[in-house]
Design a protein around this motif. Structure first.
Motif, PDB file in Angstrom:
ATOM      1  N   ARG A 137       0.797  -1.177   0.052  1.00 20.65           N
ATOM      2  CA  ARG A 137      -0.102  -0.204  -0.108  1.00 20.65           C
ATOM      3  C   ARG A 137       0.839   1.178  -0.016  1.00 20.65           C
ATOM      4  N   GLY A 138       2.065   1.157   1.005  1.00 18.95           N
ATOM      5  CA  GLY A 138       2.959   2.310   0.764  1.00 18.95           C
ATOM      6  C   GLY A 138       3.418   2.628  -0.778  1.00 18.95           C
ATOM      7  N   PHE A 139       4.086   1.626  -1.265  1.00 17.89           N
ATOM      8  CA  PHE A 139       4.492   1.650  -2.572  1.00 17.89           C
ATOM      9  C   PHE A 139       3.520   2.048  -3.538  1.00 17.89           C
ATOM     10  N   ARG A 140       2.393   1.549  -3.586  1.00 15.01           N
ATOM     11  CA  ARG A 140       1.107   2.004  -4.682  1.00 15.01           C
ATOM     12  C   ARG A 140       0.983   3.408  -4.202  1.00 15.01           C
ATOM     13  N   ASP A 141       0.713   3.979  -3.043  1.00 15.28           N
ATOM     14  CA  ASP A 141       0.515   5.295  -2.674  1.00 15.28           C
ATOM     15  C   ASP A 141       1.634   6.244  -3.529  1.00 15.28           C
ATOM     16  N   VAL A 142       2.875   5.902  -3.300  1.00 17.89           N
ATOM     17  CA  VAL A 142       3.973   6.542  -3.907  1.00 17.89           C
ATOM     18  C   VAL A 142       3.979   6.638  -5.561  1.00 17.89           C
ATOM     19  N   VAL A 143       3.408   5.598  -6.161  1.00 12.23           N
ATOM     20  CA  VAL A 143       3.215   5.202  -7.581  1.00 12.23           C
ATOM     21  C   VAL A 143       1.697   6.290  -7.761  1.00 12.23           C
ATOM     22  N   ASP A 144       1.109   6.375  -7.167  1.00 14.04           N
ATOM     23  CA  ASP A 144      -0.077   7.165  -7.324  1.00 14.04           C
ATOM     24  C   ASP A 144       0.260   8.707  -7.606  1.00 14.04           C
ATOM     25  N   GLN A 145       0.978   8.790  -6.594  1.00 14.80           N
ATOM     26  CA  GLN A 145       1.381  10.223  -6.468  1.00 14.80           C
ATOM     27  C   GLN A 145       2.355  10.802  -7.726  1.00 14.80           C
ATOM     28  N   VAL A 146       3.437   9.979  -7.802  1.00 15.82           N
ATOM     29  CA  VAL A 146       4.077  10.002  -9.197  1.00 15.82           C
ATOM     30  C   VAL A 146       3.245  10.141 -10.254  1.00 15.82           C
ATOM     31  N   MET A 147       2.099   9.453 -10.630  1.00 16.59           N
ATOM     32  CA  MET A 147       1.444   9.429 -11.650  1.00 16.59           C
ATOM     33  C   MET A 147       0.452  10.661 -11.751  1.00 16.59           C
ATOM     34  N   LYS A 148      -0.109  11.140 -10.724  1.00 13.40           N
ATOM     35  CA  LYS A 148      -0.688  12.445 -10.833  1.00 13.40           C
ATOM     36  C   LYS A 148       0.191  13.721 -10.994  1.00 13.40           C
ATOM     37  N   VAL A 149       1.400  13.804 -10.482  1.00 14.37           N
ATOM     38  CA  VAL A 149       2.185  14.909 -10.719  1.00 14.37           C
ATOM     39  C   VAL A 149       2.926  14.790 -11.860  1.00 14.37           C
ATOM     40  N   TYR A 150       3.507  13.716 -12.399  1.00 17.08           N
ATOM     41  CA  TYR A 150       4.578  13.651 -13.374  1.00 17.08           C
ATOM     42  C   TYR A 150       4.161  13.128 -14.573  1.00 17.08           C
ATOM     43  N   VAL A 151       3.085  12.546 -14.748  1.00 19.68           N
ATOM     44  CA  VAL A 151       2.613  11.713 -16.032  1.00 19.68           C
ATOM     45  C   VAL A 151       1.282  12.446 -16.596  1.00 19.68           C
ATOM     46  N   PRO A 152       1.269  12.973 -17.746  1.00 19.17           N
ATOM     47  CA  PRO A 152       0.034  13.315 -18.178  1.00 19.17           C
ATOM     48  C   PRO A 152      -1.096  12.225 -18.796  1.00 19.17           C
ATOM     49  N   TRP A 153      -2.229  12.696 -18.754  1.00 24.07           N
ATOM     50  CA  TRP A 153      -3.298  11.603 -19.120  1.00 24.07           C
ATOM     51  C   TRP A 153      -3.937  12.081 -20.372  1.00 24.07           C
ATOM     52  N   LYS A 154      -4.544  10.995 -21.191  1.00 27.33           N
ATOM     53  CA  LYS A 154      -4.924  11.331 -22.424  1.00 27.33           C
ATOM     54  C   LYS A 154      -6.248  10.294 -22.593  1.00 27.33           C
ATOM     55  N   ARG A 155      -6.953  10.716 -23.665  1.00 29.89           N
ATOM     56  CA  ARG A 155      -8.287   9.985 -23.955  1.00 29.89           C
ATOM     57  C   ARG A 155      -7.983   8.544 -24.429  1.00 29.89           C
ATOM     58  N   ARG A 156      -8.328   7.337 -24.078  1.00 27.87           N
ATOM     59  CA  ARG A 156      -8.126   6.159 -24.881  1.00 27.87           C
ATOM     60  C   ARG A 156      -8.613   6.262 -26.060  1.00 27.87           C
ATOM     61  N   ARG A 157      -7.709   5.580 -27.093  1.00 35.49           N
ATOM     62  CA  ARG A 157      -8.123   5.548 -28.488  1.00 35.49           C
ATOM     63  C   ARG A 157      -8.788   4.235 -28.860  1.00 35.49           C
ATOM     64  N   TYR A 158      -9.697   4.498 -29.727  1.00 37.33           N
ATOM     65  CA  TYR A 158     -10.272   3.271 -30.280  1.00 37.33           C
ATOM     66  C   TYR A 158      -9.505   2.539 -30.977  1.00 37.33           C
ATOM     67  N   LYS A 159      -9.689   1.090 -31.041  1.00 39.26           N
ATOM     68  CA  LYS A 159      -8.663   0.315 -31.969  1.00 39.26           C
ATOM     69  C   LYS A 159      -9.258   0.268 -33.374  1.00 39.26           C
ATOM     70  N   ASN A 160      -8.257   0.136 -34.210  1.00 41.05           N
ATOM     71  CA  ASN A 160      -8.452   0.138 -35.695  1.00 41.05           C
ATOM     72  C   ASN A 160      -8.828  -1.220 -36.287  1.00 41.05           C
TER      73      ASN A 160
END
Length: 297
Positions: A137-160
């Motif tokens: 849980r502690g490791f997961r919280d760190v990863v979640d924080q990294v994802m929120k601060v340093y990784v941008p998010w985008k809309r999922r693309r539909y498959k061709n």
């Protein structure tokens, strides 16, 4: 089966192999009489109006709504099969929602910021005294924080739906093969048949070349783009990897539920988790490696 779907919005297609049914005048021989009568009792419309194997209509497209299927045509043969490939349009209302699911865009992540953030964490101090569950849980919280601060998010693309190896050249060649087959079916001329066969051989050669070139590219770029390589390999697997079912050692029952399987796995890993005493390590003995088996004994 036809009786079960009667009254529903249904389209049924396939090789039914009833050569003695005449769909033009509504008659049938003894072999296909039962099937024909049931299709009429269910008010199903048959849309194929041309032979699909030699002079027989064996491949059918049936629908409960006579206006649901339009423009049925033959687009050639598949491999060594002597049946025609059928293509048709379906008239229906389809609600395709816009993608609202957000996924991380790791290719645009701030890698320097992630590295700096993680280097400032004292992992030994953070995980000291925690069991397997709390450590995770502690490791997961760190990863979640990294994802929120340093990784941008985008809309999922539909498959061709088009194969990833298909190039524009292959697409146009396949399209021309279908055109030549329809031309031969309408004319019956041997010259048109020869043109179709030549185009068919060309398509087979282009498809093989396109697949080979695509596989070479993803194999050579596996270090830069491993996701494309393993996605292609997984698509070729006939047996998909999965977890479970599991046997619960406490109850002896077989578990298929995903949540219960995660509980069993978590319980097992927690039971074998070891907490090392960081203050009491054995001294490391550095010696000369033995030169022979006798030295080892």
């Amino acid at each position: 089966m036809l009786m079960k779907v009667s009254g529903k919005n249904t389209i049924i297609m396939g090789d039914f192999n009833y050569p003695d049914i005449s769909w033009f005048d509504g008659s049938s021989g003894s072999h296909g009489s039962d099937f024909f009568n049931v299709s009429q009792d269910c008010f199903l419309s048959q849309h194929v109006r041309f032979p699909t194997r030699k002079h027989n209509i064996l491949d059918l497209v049936l629908s409960s709504d006579p206006n649901a299927v339009d423009t049925v045509e033959s687009i050639g043969k598949l491999g060594a099969s002597d049946h025609d490939i059928l293509a048709f349009e379906v008239s229906c209302s389809v609600n395709i929602p816009h993608s609202v699911e957000l996924v991380p865009s790791f290719s645009k992540a701030n890698l320097d910021g992630i590295s700096e953030f993680l280097n400032e964490i004292n992992w030994l101090e953070m995980l000291d005294g925690l069991n397997a569950v709390d450590s995770w849980r502690g490791f997961r919280d760190v990863v979640d924080q990294v994802m929120k601060v340093y990784v941008p998010w985008k809309r999922r693309r539909y498959k061709n739906n088009r194969p990833s190896w298909m190039t524009r050249e292959v697409f146009l060649a396949v399209k021309r093969k279908g055109h030549l087959w329809r031309l031969y079916r309408s004319s019956g001329d041997s010259f048109d048949l020869d043109q179709f066969k030549a185009q068919q051989k060309l398509v087979q050669r282009l498809v093989s070349g396109a697949k080979l070139e695509f596989e070479r590219q993803i194999a050579s770029n596996i270090k830069d783009n491993p996701r494309a390589f393993f996605s292609y390999v997984r698509g070729k697997q006939k047996v998909k990897d999965s977890v479970g079912p599991l046997l619960d050692s406490d109850s002896g029952n077989t578990i298929n539920d995903s949540q219960e399987m995660s509980r069993v796995l978590n319980s097992y890993f927690s039971s074998v988790f070891t907490q090392e005493n960081l203050d009491n390590f054995d001294d490391l003995v550095v010696g000369v490696p033995p030169n022979s088996i006798e030295d080892m004994v």
